[in-house]
Design an enzyme around this catalytic site. Structure first.
Site, mmCIF file in Angstrom:
data_model
loop_
_atom_site.group_PDB
_atom_site.id
_atom_site.type_symbol
_atom_site.label_atom_id
_atom_site.label_comp_id
_atom_site.label_asym_id
_atom_site.label_seq_id
_atom_site.Cartn_x
_atom_site.Cartn_y
_atom_site.Cartn_z
ATOM 1 N N LEU B 17 0.826 -1.200 0.000
ATOM 2 C CA LEU B 17 0.000 0.000 0.000
ATOM 3 C C LEU B 17 0.864 1.255 0.000
ATOM 4 O O LEU B 17 0.494 2.279 -0.590
ATOM 5 C CB LEU B 17 -0.936 0.003 1.206
ATOM 6 C CG LEU B 17 -1.968 -1.117 1.176
ATOM 7 C CD1 LEU B 17 -2.807 -1.092 2.438
ATOM 8 C CD2 LEU B 17 -2.852 -0.982 -0.058
ATOM 9 N N GLY B 74 3.303 1.461 8.523
ATOM 10 C CA GLY B 74 4.402 0.539 8.779
ATOM 11 C C GLY B 74 4.050 -0.538 9.781
ATOM 12 O O GLY B 74 3.005 -0.482 10.440
ATOM 13 N N GLY B 75 4.951 -1.506 9.919
ATOM 14 C CA GLY B 75 4.765 -2.618 10.854
ATOM 15 C C GLY B 75 4.438 -3.890 10.102
ATOM 16 O O GLY B 75 4.290 -3.890 8.880
ATOM 17 N N SER B 113 -7.142 -2.381 10.825
ATOM 18 C CA SER B 113 -7.481 -3.538 9.991
ATOM 19 C C SER B 113 -8.805 -4.147 10.425
ATOM 20 O O SER B 113 -9.219 -4.054 11.588
ATOM 21 C CB SER B 113 -6.373 -4.583 10.128
ATOM 22 O OG SER B 113 -6.799 -5.836 9.639
ATOM 23 N N TYR B 138 -1.944 -10.274 15.331
ATOM 24 C CA TYR B 138 -1.908 -9.096 14.465
ATOM 25 C C TYR B 138 -3.105 -8.185 14.773
ATOM 26 O O TYR B 138 -2.956 -6.971 14.966
ATOM 27 C CB TYR B 138 -1.944 -9.555 13.006
ATOM 28 C CG TYR B 138 -2.139 -8.469 11.987
ATOM 29 C CD1 TYR B 138 -1.108 -7.592 11.683
ATOM 30 C CD2 TYR B 138 -3.356 -8.338 11.319
ATOM 31 C CE1 TYR B 138 -1.292 -6.596 10.722
ATOM 32 C CE2 TYR B 138 -3.541 -7.355 10.366
ATOM 33 C CZ TYR B 138 -2.503 -6.479 10.072
ATOM 34 O OH TYR B 138 -2.680 -5.501 9.150
ATOM 35 N N SER B 167 -9.421 -5.671 2.651
ATOM 36 C CA SER B 167 -8.440 -6.341 1.779
ATOM 37 C C SER B 167 -8.003 -5.327 0.744
ATOM 38 O O SER B 167 -8.856 -4.720 0.104
ATOM 39 C CB SER B 167 -9.069 -7.535 1.048
ATOM 40 O OG SER B 167 -9.712 -8.406 1.939
ATOM 41 N N SER B 168 -6.714 -5.172 0.569
ATOM 42 C CA SER B 168 -6.247 -4.246 -0.459
ATOM 43 C C SER B 168 -5.067 -4.899 -1.171
ATOM 44 O O SER B 168 -3.925 -4.787 -0.728
ATOM 45 C CB SER B 168 -5.887 -2.884 0.160
ATOM 46 O OG SER B 168 -5.873 -1.877 -0.826
ATOM 47 N N ARG B 176 -14.280 -13.992 -1.100
ATOM 48 C CA ARG B 176 -14.535 -12.981 -0.066
ATOM 49 C C ARG B 176 -14.069 -11.594 -0.506
ATOM 50 O O ARG B 176 -14.672 -10.580 -0.164
ATOM 51 C CB ARG B 176 -13.815 -13.399 1.207
ATOM 52 C CG ARG B 176 -13.845 -12.378 2.337
ATOM 53 C CD ARG B 176 -13.153 -12.940 3.582
ATOM 54 N NE ARG B 176 -12.992 -11.947 4.634
ATOM 55 C CZ ARG B 176 -11.937 -11.147 4.716
ATOM 56 N NH1 ARG B 176 -10.970 -11.214 3.834
ATOM 57 N NH2 ARG B 176 -11.872 -10.259 5.715
#
Lengths: 272, 272, 272, 272, 272, 272
Positions: B17, B74-75, B113, B138, B167-168, B176
């Site tokens: 992203l 980030g992460g 998320s 997560y 979702s990207s 889905r």
């Protein structure tokens, strides 16, 4: 691409909406099993007719064999005597769900009705979690099937979409239809969406077209993916010129169920 | 007209992203400070690269100096070991907020998320007030940053938009995604809206495109002004032809988090 | 009658509340495993002491072996440095849940805190579904464990009751305690109820005594069966004579978290 | 087709919005009775002017005779002295409702205001059931008429739509108007919808155009059928170039009422 | 111990409830300033009488000087002519709040009424967030003061508790009082709680005793600490023997406001 | 004092609860008409027995003549075959409501059941507005009567209280009864309250004693005035010693309906 379903059973196929659904559902299944109490006209090559009284449990069990999904629009479509409601709508729908359970059908699309919640007020903007408030014995039978199908989901894993159809007719007979109408094309879209949504669990959805005045809230049904394309606005001028306005506080204007709230008890009326 | 911001910091700029955001955010700032643990390719004239491990508090403090807004993507982007989650997502995000606080940054856009609320059911139609129900370590780390940023708003006056991205991706790997996808262009729109809305306070917003099936309710996020322009419908035929349907009652179809609910504990898996 | 549990693990057993819980939980288990970072005084015959730093994953794994239930009151009990919060509360609680998972422990009672929701206002009367609004890093760590334990319930089937304790001290140091106090005896009742309720799933419950002024709504926690028996009213005259009233609109009077909302960032304070 | 109404009374017809409503409502009625305290310019053939002080009960009773519906936009349009608020807005509106009651008028469309709920926060996304939180004496008078009209519906059967207009001006004087603006054309649409909806009972509706940033929730007003057609986006670039951004946490940016929350008491100001 | 307040102003002190409040509030203040339009009998040593028409702004300003808290029970206590409502309740209460603002009074306890929400139904179990639904001009004036006091809190920081008293009389004149009664002693408890709660901000609370049938929900008012001690059950047998039952669906039995919903417009009645 | 009612009809009078209600309701009516399919033992002087099959419409019409109120506890009390459910519960209850309508009976107290909402979870703390989620055909029939009685209220003005009884037995056969039990005395109190409340309209109320663990929320039923006096706590030690604990996540422990959720379809079982 091959159709999504092998066999869909459509009950009430000889009825007003059934006729439109026969046409509309054709692309979804290799075979449409069309059923009614009366003979079905103009049988198409993809169709298979079953003459069946829904109150006959054995016949319904047979009819639901080998079916991938059921579109259950059969039964009495209006307020009528208790005995008819009991046989056609209550026992008939029970037989459908028993057929689905015994034959392993995974999803049912049910023609519920605004009359299951007809005593809610127009300005209450109920969503699909609102309590049952039937306006007729007919409405009580719709509540019954909504509750029964909830059991068949929670206990037996059969998905159902209860489509609370408002008005779906080919003529405007009062001004209320300007907000309550579900066009036949949108009715087909509603059933198609209910059959193909990735997961429906046990869902309730209101069925009107994308009309100007919105009396109910479908936001809890977004997972069905129903997007009505029609509106009654093109008919407004003609309808308003032809039909008188209702008193905004008359019972039939106050409640979602319209003139059903004015009906007396059907068994009284039969006697007159 | 000059750009709205002087300097925006983008973390995770080398990621999937991040790459699209570098392009999309360029018109908003005179300078884009792009940061990641790994080298960033194709540096543009308006960009300034910082190689930085988010777990390094001093480096993050330095990196957040002179910044007007932070886009924190980030992460670790997926379920992984506890130690990585702890370092990259928990400690890393804490360092970002400390950097923002000490350097007077006023607004952060955070890549939260769906996995922060992944155990809610599809048909529950939660809004952005729903309780946390993470589906993974997560997801727990995403909850942590949502809570941390709430504190930094209530106590220190730093605004945050938590974008719960579903979702990207650039490919459809299951059906889905037909309802969960946020296209890259809509992702840019979401971050742009979050950066430029007149007031965000501490807000949560769901990130999907304007897809047919709507599983969550963004109506409490109307002040962000995010208007997705894309839909997955053009991809439906291809995706449905290629990928099998899920059982509607499989755990991954039942819950918003999808297949994350099927994952075991990551540290168990590391041992095999 | 034999006690309900064979072995209960109590963390934080050397602390203020731990000391009272050692006494109060004794009748519930054949053996009480009492743990803390420091030596525990006056070990009783039914007790088994474990000296353990919660940040030590291996030690915690060992300590949670053979345990039927965990009463997790260990960790930093007040706002403190980020590093301590991270080690004692975040990593420490993670280790507890990993121990529970690997050792098959079925239920945890966790000492959460009002500081997880400290920025809600007194007059908002939040219930246990309210969003997290931590008032400190300490509060953020409580949110973290509430979210983590939600995951361990949804994914791994470990039940948790998060007891959001308000104030549980042996002295009244401000007038707020007249509504926020949980007496030691009621604290024991709260933990006893959480351990013995027939089903807790993942539950949150507010912990105050049956005081006159009720700021929060515990009605969603009725399945825990917590019935506080004490009230602060007998102390009112003495406390009001000794301690000045707060300005009703001062931040510490406005918010549930009290004076925690006035605290600056702990790492700033360490530097002075 | 003949117009829907014989005679509509429009109060405040000489005002900013009144001027646009004269034009916009013309097609709805055979005759528009236009009223104000001051002379009305450019009287049209379909119009009938009444010079009337709303505080004069007898004059208002006379003016409301023979009227099918009232569009009540008269009274003080901004914060002003208590005496003016009392006479023009409180007594004046009472006189209007008494006129409606005694003369059998069935529906009123009332120009309420965002200032009836101005102290709610932007990010709270209130719907039309939210509690009154006026931001001024002006706002209190709007609350008064909302409550009064509720009584006249419940007890006397007079329908009212309270249109909580946000900003309806011909110039942008701050950036807030980019989300709060109701264009004159949309204002006409709002009143037209309120006059013609099949049933309004006692309804509240927010009045903004279809702007990008949506701060309030009109979903409970769907039965009004108001569909704004305009948006402020075409003005954004010009407005943002000309006018500075507000601090997102300044009181006027935080609350729906905007700069009204910054106003002191009007009677204090008169004295300076 | 010295009393909590130096001076409390009580308006309406010569009225039914005022008489009981004079006795009940005596322990709370060194001095009770008691005010009414008519002479007050039996003045006590701790009392200071002020003869004052609330519609006289200057007199009210003078009367509110040097006061710590105001218990505002003055004004017309029943449905009456619009002019009286306007003067005694609307202008009178405005004067009280202006007096409080100019003289720095920090808290007001206001005698609101069930008639502010009298058109809600008995079985709706409204809480204190329910919309205003006044059942009379008297009720509208109560709504007005609730809204006005909300402004004085949000803008000027003056706390108010609006006590929506149901019925507080010394005789049972219909069976409804068995559920609506607030005994005089409980009325004193309610005002005492409202004066002494640590923070009230702007609060609404229903005022009935702890009667068997509970029609409204006070759970959002727990921060006031009102604990009614009385019940009407001891009077049931006598009242039911003496007074006939109401038809459960008569308007006065259906709505919270009781027989007020049956009243016509007071100005009509004056003319007969 | 003469009893409140002249004649009360009690159906199911030979059943377990019927026996206790005969005793408990005696003081309320001059005459108790007691009905069942089987002979009723020990007829008392105030009692009048009617042997009646509820499925016989004419007999029910006759039996409901001259009655002031009906306590309808007849029908199948447990899961059983569809045909029995249809005859005894669905047709039988329809006949009761038709009898009430034709004979002018104004209030019915109906023995609904937890099994109408048995698939809701213990920790969901539903109130009486929760959606139907029946756990059995028996539960579906309870939903049917709740819906039917709603119609008879909205359309025909017959009041009903639907008492959702949890467990009312004379023995504890599982630990769930410690929270689900309604003692016989509390059952009598519940029916007495339902008969004598000033207005019930159409109400739903949960029926358990005042047990320690509270799984449902009766706060919307406060107008019934039901105050249970008993608790299961005195039985806890004995019951827990005798009966094993349930796994907290077993289906029967998870859901309000208990072991009914484990039942298969009754018609399947008949065949084995």
């Amino acid at each position: 691409m091959s159709p999504r379903f092998d066999t869909i059973l459509l009950t009430g196929a000889a009825g007003r909406l059934g006729t439109h659904l026969r046409r509309g559902l054709a692309p979804l299944a290799r075979r449409l099993r069309v059923s009614d109490r009366t003979e079905i006209a103009d049988l198409q090559p993809n169709e298979e007719a079953v003459l069946c009284d829904l109150a006959d449990a054995d016949a319904v069990l047979e009819m639901t064999r080998g079916v991938d999904a059921i579109v259950h629009f059969g039964g009495a479509p209006l307020e009528t005597s208790w005995q008819t409601i009991l046989d056609a709508n209550i026992r008939g729908s029970y037989n459908i769900y028993e057929g689905a359970r015994k034959n392993g059908v995974r999803r049912v699309v049910y023609a519920s009705s605004v009359h299951a919640i007809g005593y809610h007020k127009v300005e209450d903007h109920i969503d699909t979690n609102a309590s049952h408030r039937p306006d007729s014995l007919y409405g009580v039978s719709k509540c019954f099937v909504e509750d029964l199908s909830r059991l068949y989901w929670d206990k037996f894993g059969i998905e159902t979409v209860c489509c609370r159809i408002f008005s779906s007719f080919d003529q405007y007979t009062d001004r209320r239809m300007l907000w309550s109408m579900l066009t036949f094309d949108d009715c087909v879209r509603l059933v198609e969406a209910s059959l193909t949504a990735p997961r429906v669990a046990h869902s309730i959805i209101y069925g009107t077209s994308n009309n100007r005045h919105k009396m109910v809230d479908n936001s809890l049904a977004g997972h069905i993916g129903f997007e009505p394309q029609d509106s009654t606005e093109p008919h407004r001028a003609e309808v308003e010129a032809r039909l008188p306005p209702a008193d905004p506080d008359a019972p039939a204007a106050r409640h979602l169920g319209g003139w059903f709230v004015n009906l007396g008890h059907p068994d009284d009326e039969q006697k007159t």
